[in-house]
Design an enzyme around this catalytic site. Structure first.
Site, PDB file in Angstrom:
ATOM      1  N   SER A 712       0.676  -1.355   0.128  1.00  0.00           N
ATOM      2  CA  SER A 712      -0.013  -0.221   0.011  1.00  0.00           C
ATOM      3  C   SER A 712       0.903   1.353  -0.070  1.00  0.00           C
ATOM      4  CB  SER A 712      -0.934   0.164   1.154  1.00  0.00           C
ATOM      5  OG  SER A 712      -1.939  -1.150   1.041  1.00  0.00           O
ATOM      6  N   LYS A 755      -8.680   2.748   6.296  1.00  0.00           N
ATOM      7  CA  LYS A 755      -7.696   3.881   6.019  1.00  0.00           C
ATOM      8  C   LYS A 755      -8.033   5.274   5.928  1.00  0.00           C
ATOM      9  CE  LYS A 755      -4.628   0.512   3.660  1.00  0.00           C
ATOM     10  NZ  LYS A 755      -4.020   0.200   2.065  1.00  0.00           N
TER      11      LYS A 755
END
Length: 807
Positions: A712, A755
Site C-alpha cells: 500500500s 484507512k
C-alpha cells in the site's frame, strides 16, 4: 505394591474383632547396631496379638479395639513410638491376663496410625528386636513390662547353614507357585531378599502354620536351629499344598460356558438377595429409566445397551465402572434431536439487532437473509459465518444479539491459545482424566442441538506435538460433514448441522487455507467518529453509569465532548479504549458525588482533561507542512487503519540506498521499484542523472520498533523520493495509498474504509488512491467522510502532479 494394596483391602473388610492381622512385605532394614540397641527402652507398653506372631523387620497392620491396647498405643506414641508385641496363648480370650500371654515377643515401632470410623484404631508396626518379659510393672489401665533383649546367634561360615537358607528360599518359591491364593509377585520378593535372618522372618510371617509353631521359632535363640525348624514346617506345608492341588484336579468337572454363566448369575443373585437392595442396581435402573425418554439414534441405543450389560457384570469398586457409568451418563445428557424453536419475526429480529449494535448494516442484512430463507424453506443447513475485523468493534457480542434475535441458546468458546486437538474432539476413554471435547460439553450443558455457537479468536489457535486444532475444526465447520461429527470420548456421531457456528478473527492471514475455505467471510470495518459518538451515547455511557452507581445522577455528555475524547485520546478502530476512557471520567464524577461536592449536569472539556489528562493525539502533527521528502501514507493493521510517515533524506555519497524502520520485504521492493521508475523518468521531472550517483539515499519510516509491510505504501514511497530529489514539498493535509508498477501504473489495495477513517480521524483533507478503489469509497456512508476530498489516479505521474507543490 499390588499385593500390599490387596492385603490392606482384605484387612479393612474383615469382620469386626479385636486384632486382625495380615503380614505385609518386610522393609528389609539393617539389623540394629550396638549404639541403637543401647538407646532402646527397657520398659515398654505391651499389647497382645491373636493368631499371629510378629518377627523382627516385618511390618504388620493390626486393628485395635480393646481399651487396654488402645491406651498402650497412645502411651507408645508419646514415648518414642516403641511398643512390646506378644502373642496370647488362647485367641478366644477377650481380656487376657499376664499368665495368658507368652513371655517372648518383639519390640516394635509404630510406623503409621489410622483412626477408623467405628472408633477402632489401625496401626502399622514394624518389628525390630526380640525380647523376654522379666516382670510386669503395671497391668492397669494397660500392660507395662520390663524386658530383656534376646540376641540372635549366627554361625560363622557354616556351609550347612547356607544350604538350609537356600532350601528355605526354594521351598517358599514352590509353595507360592502352587498356591492359588498367593500373588505371583511374592516370588520376585523372595528372589530379591539377600539377608538370611530377614528371609527367615519374612517366610515365617507368611507361613500358614499353627501359632504355637511360629512362637517356637521366635523363642529359638540359635539362628541355625531356627532355620532347620522353619525348613521342616515348609516341607510339611508344601506337601499339604500339593495334596490339595491333586484332590482339586481329580474332582474338577468340565462346565460349559452357558452353565457356568448361569451358575455365577444365580450366585450373584443369591448374594444380592442376602445383602438387600444393591446401590449398583438402583443406578443401572435409573439409567435405563432415563434412556426411555431419550430419542437417541439407533447407533447410540445399541452402544448404550451394550455398556449397560457390561455395567451389570461389574462391581462398583472396579475402576472401569465409573468410566462406563460416566460415558452412559453423557449419552443420556446429550440433546439427541432436541431443538429450540426459531422465531421467524424478521421485523423484531431487525429491531433487536439495531438496538444492540449501531451500524454493521451488511452483517445485519446477511442474518436477516438467513432467517428469511429458513422461514420459507423450514429447514436448511446452517452457514458457517466468520466475522473478521479489528478488536473492539463488537464481533463477539454480535453473536449474542443474533441468538436473542432468533431466540436460540448461546454458547461461546474461545480458541485463543488452544493447541490441543483433544480439546475439540475429546480424549479417548482409555486415558486417565479423559473427557469429551468442548463442543460436545457445550451442547450437553445447554440441552439443545441448534444453538448459536461462537468460536472466538479462530485466528489465534496454536499447534504442537499434541495435534493441530485447526485441522480438527475442518470437520466441525464443514456443512457437508458436521452432520456426523465424531467425538473420541463419546464414540458416537453427533449431528451439528443445525448449529449456527459464528467464528471471529482479527486477520484472515493466520487462518489455515483449508479452514478458511469452509467459512463465509464477513468483513467488519472500523467505526467512524460519528458512529463512535452514537455508540457511546446509546451503549457505553449508560453501561458505565450503571457500573459506577451514577444512574440517579443527571449527567449528560455533549456530542462535541465525546468527539473530543475520540479524536484526541484514542487511535483505534473499535470502541474498547473509548469505553475505558469513559469509565475513567465516571470514576472522577463518582468521587465528587461520594464527597458530596456539586457535580455539573453536563460533562465539560475541563472535566475530561482533569480526568484523562492532556490530549494524547494532536491532528496538527499529520497536517502541517514538512520539508521535502516527508509524505503521509495510509496503512492497514490488524487493529484497523493507521497513519504513517515516510521520510527520505539525501546526502553526498555513491548512490547507496538505505532503508530503516523495520520494513518488510514488500515495502523494500516498493521502494526499489519507485526509485527505478524515478531514474527512468528523471528527465521528465528535471532530475539530473548524476543526482542518483552522487547522493546516498536514506528512506525511513518512523516508529521503527513496529514491523511494517505491504504494497500500500508504493505511491507514498514514490512521492517521498520525488520530493527529496526535486526539492518540492508535499501539499499539507494530504495522504495517499496505492501499489505501483515499474511501467508507471497505480494498482488498487485493500482496507480502504479503515484507512479513510484513520485519515479522517487525523484531520487529513485529501486522499490520493487508485481509481479502482473508488467503489470501496462509495460504500462508506457519505456523512462519515464529509470534508475529505478523494483524488483517483491510474498512473504514477498523476500522483506526483497532485502531491508535489510548485517550486
Amino acid at each position: 505394591m499390588s499385593e500390599i494394596k490387596s492385603m490392606i483391602d482384605v484387612l479393612f473388610n474383615q469382620p469386626e474383632q479385636e486384632l486382625e492381622f495380615m503380614p505385609i512385605v518386610p522393609l528389609g532394614e539393617d539389623e540394629l547396631n550396638d549404639e541403637e540397641k543401647s538407646n532402646l527402652p527397657n520398659e515398654v507398653p505391651i499389647i497382645a496379638l491373636r493368631n499371629t506372631v510378629l518377627f523382627p523387620n516385618v511390618v504388620l497392620p493390626i486393628t485395635v479395639a480393646r481399651d487396654k491396647s488402645i491406651q498402650a498405643i497412645a502411651q507408645a506414641q508419646k514415648a518414642g513410638k516403641w511398643i512390646g508385641v506378644v502373642a496370647q496363648r488362647d485367641s478366644n480370650e477377650d481380656n487376657p491376663h499376664p499368665d495368658d500371654i507368652y513371655t517372648t515377643g518383639t519390640l516394635a515401632k509404630v510406623v503409621k496410625q489410622l483412626k477408623m470410623p467405628g472408633g477402632d484404631i489401625t496401626i502399622f508396626i514394624m518389628g525390630r528386636m526380640r525380647f523376654h518379659i522379666e516382670e510386669y510393672t503395671k497391668t492397669e489401665p494397660y500392660f507395662t513390662a520390663k524386658i530383656k533383649f534376646l540376641e540372635d546367634k549366627f554361625p560363622k561360615e557354616d556351609p550347612e547353614f547356607d544350604a538350609t537358607i537356600s532350601s528355605i528360599k526354594d521351598y517358599s518359591e514352590r509353595i507360592t507357585q502352587q498356591s492359588s491364593n498367593t500373588p505371583q509377585e511374592a516370588n520376585v520378593l523372595l528372589r530379591n531378599i539377600e539377608q538370611q535372618s530377614f528371609l527367615m522372618h519374612f517366610v515365617a510371617s507368611n507361613l500358614g502354620v499353627k501359632l504355637l509353631d511360629k512362637q517356637a521359632l521366635l523363642e529359638e535363640n540359635n539362628i541355625k536351629t531356627r532355620a532347620e525348624r522353619l525348613l521342616q514346617l515348609l516341607q510339611s506345608e508344601l506337601q499339604l499344598v500339593e495334596l490339595k492341588n491333586e484332590i482339586t484336579n481329580k474332582t474338577r468337572t468340565d462346565i460349559d460356558r452357558q452353565q457356568r454363566e448361569y451358575f455365577l448369575q444365580q450366585q450373584m443373585k443369591s448374594i444380592r438377595d442376602e445383602l438387600g437392595t444393591d446401590p449398583n442396581d438402583r443406578e443401572i435402573k435409573d439409567l435405563q429409566k432415563r434412556a426411555e425418554g431419550v430419542k437417541m439414534t439407533d447407533q447410540a441405543r445399541e452402544l448404550f445397551q451394550k455398556n449397560i450389560e457390561k455395567l451389570e457384570r461389574m462391581h462398583p469398586s472396579t475402576p472401569d465402572y465409573s468410566v462406563i457409568y460416566n460415558h452412559l451418563d453423557l449419552i443420556l445428557d446429550l440433546p439427541w434431536g432436541v431443538y429450540t424453536e426459531d422465531k421467524y419475526d424478521l421485523k423484531n429480529a431487525q429491531k433487536i439487532l439495531d438496538e444492540d449494535h449501531y451500524g454493521m448494516e451488511k452483517i445485519k442484512d446477511r442474518i436477516l437473509e438467513y432467517l428469511a430463507v429458513l422461514k420459507l424453506k423450514g429447514d436448511m443447513k446452517s452457514p458457517i459465518l466468520c466475522f473478521v475485523g479489528p478488536p473492539g468493534i463488537g464481533k463477539t457480542s454480535l453473536g449474542r444479539s443474533i441468538a436473542n434475535a432468533i431466540q436460540r441458546k448461546y454458547v461461546r468458546f474461545s480458541l485463543g491459545g488452544l493447541h490441543d486437538e483433544s480439546e475439540l474432539r475429546g480424549h479417548r476413554k482409555t486415558y486417565i482424566g479423559a473427557m469429551p471435547g468442548r463442543i460436545v460439553q457445550s451442547i450437553r450443558k445447554i440441552k439443545a442441538a441448534n444453538p448459536v455457537f461462537i468460536l472466538d479468536e479462530i485466528d489465534k489457535m496454536g499447534h504442537d506435538f499434541r495435534g493441530d486444532p485447526s485441522s480438527a475444526l475442518l470437520e466441525i465447520l464443514d456443512p457437508e460433514q458436521n452432520n456426523s461429527f465424531y467425538d473420541n470420548y463419546l464414540e458416537l456421531e453427533f449431528d451439528l448441522s443445525k448449529v449456527l457456528f459464528i467464528a471471529t478473527a482479527n486477520s484472515l492471514n493466520d487462518i489455515q487455507p483449508a479452514l478458511r475455505d469452509r467459512l463465509e467471510i464477513i468483513q467488519l470495518t472500523g467505526y467512524s467518529i460519528e458512529e463512535k459518538v452514537e455508540i457511546a451515547k446509546r451503549h457505553l455511557i449508560p453501561k458505565q453509569k450503571e457500573l459506577h452507581g451514577l444512574n440517579k445522577i443527571a449527567l449528560r455528555f455533549p456530542d462535541k465532548v465525546i468527539a473530543k475524547i475520540i479524536q484526541e485520546y484514542t487511535r483505534e478502530s473499535g470502541v474498547r479504549e473509548l469505553d475505558r476512557l469513559l469509565a475513567g471520567i465516571m470514576r472522577s464524577v463518582a468521587l465528587q458525588v461520594a464527597m458530596e461536592n456539586v457535580v455539573a449536569p453536563q460533562v465539560s472539556v475541563e472535566l475530561v482533561e482533569k480526568a484523562l489528562g492532556k490530549p494524547k493525539f494532536i491532528n496538527d502533527i499529520y497536517t502541517k507542512g514538512y520539508p521535502p521528502g516527508v509524505v503521509v501514507g495510509l496503512a492497514w493493521t490488524s487493529v484497523g487503519g493507521d497513519i504513517l510517515f515516510i521520510e527520505t533524506s539525501l546526502s553526498k555519497g555513491k548512490g547507496v540506498l538505505a532503508l530503516t524502520g523495520n520494513l518488510g520485504n514488500v515495502m523494500k521492493e516498493s521502494t526499489s521499484t519507485a526509485l527505478s521508475y524515478l531514474k527512468a523518468h528523471a528527465e521528465e521531472y528535471k532530475i539530473p542523472q548524476t543526482a542518483f550517483v552522487e547522493n546516498d539515499i536514506h528512506v525511513h519510516v518512523p516508529e521503527g520498533a513496529t514491523p511494517k509491510d505491504g504494497p500500500s505504501a508504493g505511491i507514498t514511497m514514490l512521492t517521498s523520493l520525488a520530493s527529496a530529489f526535486t526539492g518540492r514539498k508535499v501539499r499539507p493535509y494530504l495522504a495517499m495509498t496505492g501499489e505501483i508498477t515499474l511501467r508507471g501504473q497505480v494498482l488498487p489495495v485493500g482496507g480502504i474504509k479503515e484507512k479513510v477513517l484513520a485519515a479522517k480521524r487525523a484531520g487529513v483533507k485529501e486522499i490520493i488512491m487508485c481509481a479502482q478503489n473508488q467503489r470501496d469509497v462509495e460504500e462508506i456512508n457519505k456523512d462519515y467522510i464529509k470534508g475529505v476530498k478523494f483524488s483517483y489516479v491510474t498512473e504514477m505521474k498523476e500522483v506526483l502532479e497532485l502531491a508535489l507543490m510548485k517550486r
